[in-house]
Design a protein around this motif. Structure first.
Motif, PDB file in Angstrom:
ATOM      1  N   ASN A  29       0.945  -1.269   0.142  1.00 28.73           N
ATOM      2  CA  ASN A  29       0.009   0.054  -0.079  1.00 28.73           C
ATOM      3  C   ASN A  29       0.996   1.255   0.042  1.00 28.73           C
ATOM      4  O   ASN A  29       1.420   1.760   1.113  1.00 28.73           O
ATOM      5  CB  ASN A  29      -1.032  -0.038   1.173  1.00 28.73           C
ATOM      6  CG  ASN A  29      -1.912   1.094   1.307  1.00 28.73           C
ATOM      7  OD1 ASN A  29      -2.000   2.001   0.292  1.00 28.73           O
ATOM      8  ND2 ASN A  29      -2.961   1.120   2.144  1.00 28.73           N
ATOM      9  N   PRO A  30       1.390   1.741  -1.165  1.00 31.49           N
ATOM     10  CA  PRO A  30       2.253   2.771  -1.270  1.00 31.49           C
ATOM     11  C   PRO A  30       1.903   3.868  -0.682  1.00 31.49           C
ATOM     12  O   PRO A  30       2.451   4.708  -0.074  1.00 31.49           O
ATOM     13  CB  PRO A  30       2.379   3.120  -2.782  1.00 31.49           C
ATOM     14  CG  PRO A  30       2.050   1.625  -3.292  1.00 31.49           C
ATOM     15  CD  PRO A  30       0.967   1.025  -2.531  1.00 31.49           C
ATOM     16  N   ALA A  31       0.302   4.082  -0.580  1.00 31.94           N
ATOM     17  CA  ALA A  31      -0.285   5.338  -0.093  1.00 31.94           C
ATOM     18  C   ALA A  31       0.031   5.332   1.676  1.00 31.94           C
ATOM     19  O   ALA A  31       0.105   6.705   2.025  1.00 31.94           O
ATOM     20  CB  ALA A  31      -1.849   5.465  -0.228  1.00 31.94           C
ATOM     21  N   LYS A  32       0.385   4.359   2.088  1.00 33.66           N
ATOM     22  CA  LYS A  32       0.785   4.563   3.553  1.00 33.66           C
ATOM     23  C   LYS A  32       2.204   4.517   3.800  1.00 33.66           C
ATOM     24  O   LYS A  32       2.777   4.395   4.758  1.00 33.66           O
ATOM     25  CB  LYS A  32       0.242   3.067   4.323  1.00 33.66           C
ATOM     26  CG  LYS A  32      -1.257   3.408   4.584  1.00 33.66           C
ATOM     27  CD  LYS A  32      -1.690   2.117   5.296  1.00 33.66           C
ATOM     28  CE  LYS A  32      -3.028   2.108   5.528  1.00 33.66           C
ATOM     29  NZ  LYS A  32      -3.615   1.036   6.235  1.00 33.66           N
ATOM     30  N   CYS A  33       3.002   4.487   2.700  1.00 27.74           N
ATOM     31  CA  CYS A  33       4.545   4.681   2.729  1.00 27.74           C
ATOM     32  C   CYS A  33       5.216   6.213   2.804  1.00 27.74           C
ATOM     33  O   CYS A  33       4.549   6.847   1.902  1.00 27.74           O
ATOM     34  CB  CYS A  33       5.112   4.092   1.803  1.00 27.74           C
ATOM     35  SG  CYS A  33       4.754   2.166   1.766  1.00 27.74           S
ATOM     36  N   GLN A  34       6.351   6.502   3.485  1.00 30.33           N
ATOM     37  CA  GLN A  34       6.694   7.911   3.505  1.00 30.33           C
ATOM     38  C   GLN A  34       8.186   7.540   3.416  1.00 30.33           C
ATOM     39  O   GLN A  34       8.696   6.629   4.000  1.00 30.33           O
ATOM     40  CB  GLN A  34       6.262   8.647   4.859  1.00 30.33           C
ATOM     41  CG  GLN A  34       4.986   8.714   4.803  1.00 30.33           C
ATOM     42  CD  GLN A  34       4.441   9.481   6.134  1.00 30.33           C
ATOM     43  OE1 GLN A  34       4.866   9.044   7.221  1.00 30.33           O
ATOM     44  NE2 GLN A  34       3.438  10.156   6.130  1.00 30.33           N
ATOM     45  N   LYS A  38       9.952   6.132  -5.241  1.00 30.60           N
ATOM     46  CA  LYS A  38       8.557   5.642  -5.616  1.00 30.60           C
ATOM     47  C   LYS A  38       8.275   4.096  -5.405  1.00 30.60           C
ATOM     48  O   LYS A  38       9.256   3.392  -5.488  1.00 30.60           O
ATOM     49  CB  LYS A  38       8.120   6.025  -7.056  1.00 30.60           C
ATOM     50  CG  LYS A  38       9.081   5.618  -8.180  1.00 30.60           C
ATOM     51  CD  LYS A  38       8.621   6.099  -9.372  1.00 30.60           C
ATOM     52  CE  LYS A  38       9.583   5.520 -10.570  1.00 30.60           C
ATOM     53  NZ  LYS A  38       9.084   5.816 -11.827  1.00 30.60           N
ATOM     54  N   THR A  96       3.761   5.087  -7.738  1.00 31.04           N
ATOM     55  CA  THR A  96       3.373   6.040  -6.775  1.00 31.04           C
ATOM     56  C   THR A  96       4.724   6.717  -6.115  1.00 31.04           C
ATOM     57  O   THR A  96       5.467   5.849  -5.460  1.00 31.04           O
ATOM     58  CB  THR A  96       2.530   5.136  -5.474  1.00 31.04           C
ATOM     59  OG1 THR A  96       1.314   4.732  -6.113  1.00 31.04           O
ATOM     60  CG2 THR A  96       2.056   6.356  -4.551  1.00 31.04           C
ATOM     61  N   LEU A 108       6.846   8.472  -3.257  1.00 30.64           N
ATOM     62  CA  LEU A 108       6.673   8.717  -1.741  1.00 30.64           C
ATOM     63  C   LEU A 108       6.886  10.055  -1.347  1.00 30.64           C
ATOM     64  O   LEU A 108       8.017  10.852  -2.064  1.00 30.64           O
ATOM     65  CB  LEU A 108       7.776   7.861  -1.165  1.00 30.64           C
ATOM     66  CG  LEU A 108       7.764   6.375  -1.368  1.00 30.64           C
ATOM     67  CD1 LEU A 108       8.944   5.419  -0.606  1.00 30.64           C
ATOM     68  CD2 LEU A 108       6.480   5.952  -1.215  1.00 30.64           C
ATOM     69  N   SER A 109       6.104  10.446  -0.506  1.00 29.54           N
ATOM     70  CA  SER A 109       6.160  11.644   0.005  1.00 29.54           C
ATOM     71  C   SER A 109       7.104  11.983   1.275  1.00 29.54           C
ATOM     72  O   SER A 109       7.303  11.058   1.959  1.00 29.54           O
ATOM     73  CB  SER A 109       4.985  12.200   0.467  1.00 29.54           C
ATOM     74  OG  SER A 109       4.419  11.633   1.542  1.00 29.54           O
TER      75      SER A 109
END
Length: 209
Positions: A51-56, A73, A77, A79-80
């Motif tokens: 789940n890339p959205a949960k990765c920072q 990324k 996706t 990474l922020s």
């Protein structure tokens, strides 16, 4: 779990959490993206969905002119990059200070002090309230203390100690005389002393290993 390929970065895994980290000179190109690509391939091969959205991502550098952040990324996706992140319950910051961790422990402990106050009104005696404090509230302000204790500021240490002071005021009520007296009555140590003991035991354990 074993990661496929030659992972260039350090990594730590716990249940479904995985953290990559590298230590490099600012003039050296980051290898993190290569490791992320390898890990993504490994995940697909082993039928695991990320789940890339949960990765920072976080970059720590104390140079006046920090190097540009690498483009990282997972798949398509990006990474922020963040200034603070929670890793296994501990808040890490890019300045390596503990403001976020202390604030987190302070807020969670204050919520549970309300419960202690309610139980006092319902007639729980001192011994019972001390047991509840030791098992339900104090662990919140000691979580992973061997990591952050040595670099706490005086202000942060006082803020954490005040949590126990407030708890003892609630527990003893009108019988509260002073903090030192309350510690004796309730058979408790100062939080700062306990952290010192925890660090000493941890160091002795490391030496033995």
């Amino acid at each position: 779990m074993t990661l496929a390929g030659d992972c260039r970065s350090h990594y730590w895994k716990y249940v479904d959490d995985l953290t990559f980290a590298e230590n490099r000179s600012s003039s050296v190109t980051s290898n993190l993206q290569t490791d992320l690509d390898d890990f993504l391939k490994w995940s697909v091969d082993n039928q695991l969905k990320l789940n890339p959205a949960k990765c920072q991502a976080m970059q720590i550098c104390f140079k006046t002119d920090s190097p540009p952040q690498p483009d990282l990324k997972i798949g398509p996706t990006p990474l922020s990059f963040v200034s603070s992140a929670k890793v296994l319950g501990v808040w890490l910051q890019t300045d390596l200070k503990w403001d976020g961790q202390v604030d987190h422990m302070w807020k969670n402990s204050n919520r549970r002090l309300f419960m202690l106050r309610s139980l006092k009104k319902f007639g729980f005696n001192t011994s019972e309230l001390v047991t509840i404090y030791r098992g339900y509230i104090r662990p919140l302000v000691e979580y992973s203390d061997v990591i952050w204790h040595s670099t706490l500021t005086s202000k942060q240490a006082i803020k954490l100690e005040n949590i126990q002071k407030r708890a003892l005021r609630i527990i003893l009520g009108s019988n509260y005389v002073s903090y030192d007296n309350a510690l004796v009555v309730c058979n408790l140590d100062k939080l700062s002393d306990r952290r010192e003991q925890h660090c000493l035991k941890f160091a002795q354990y490391i030496v033995q290993v």
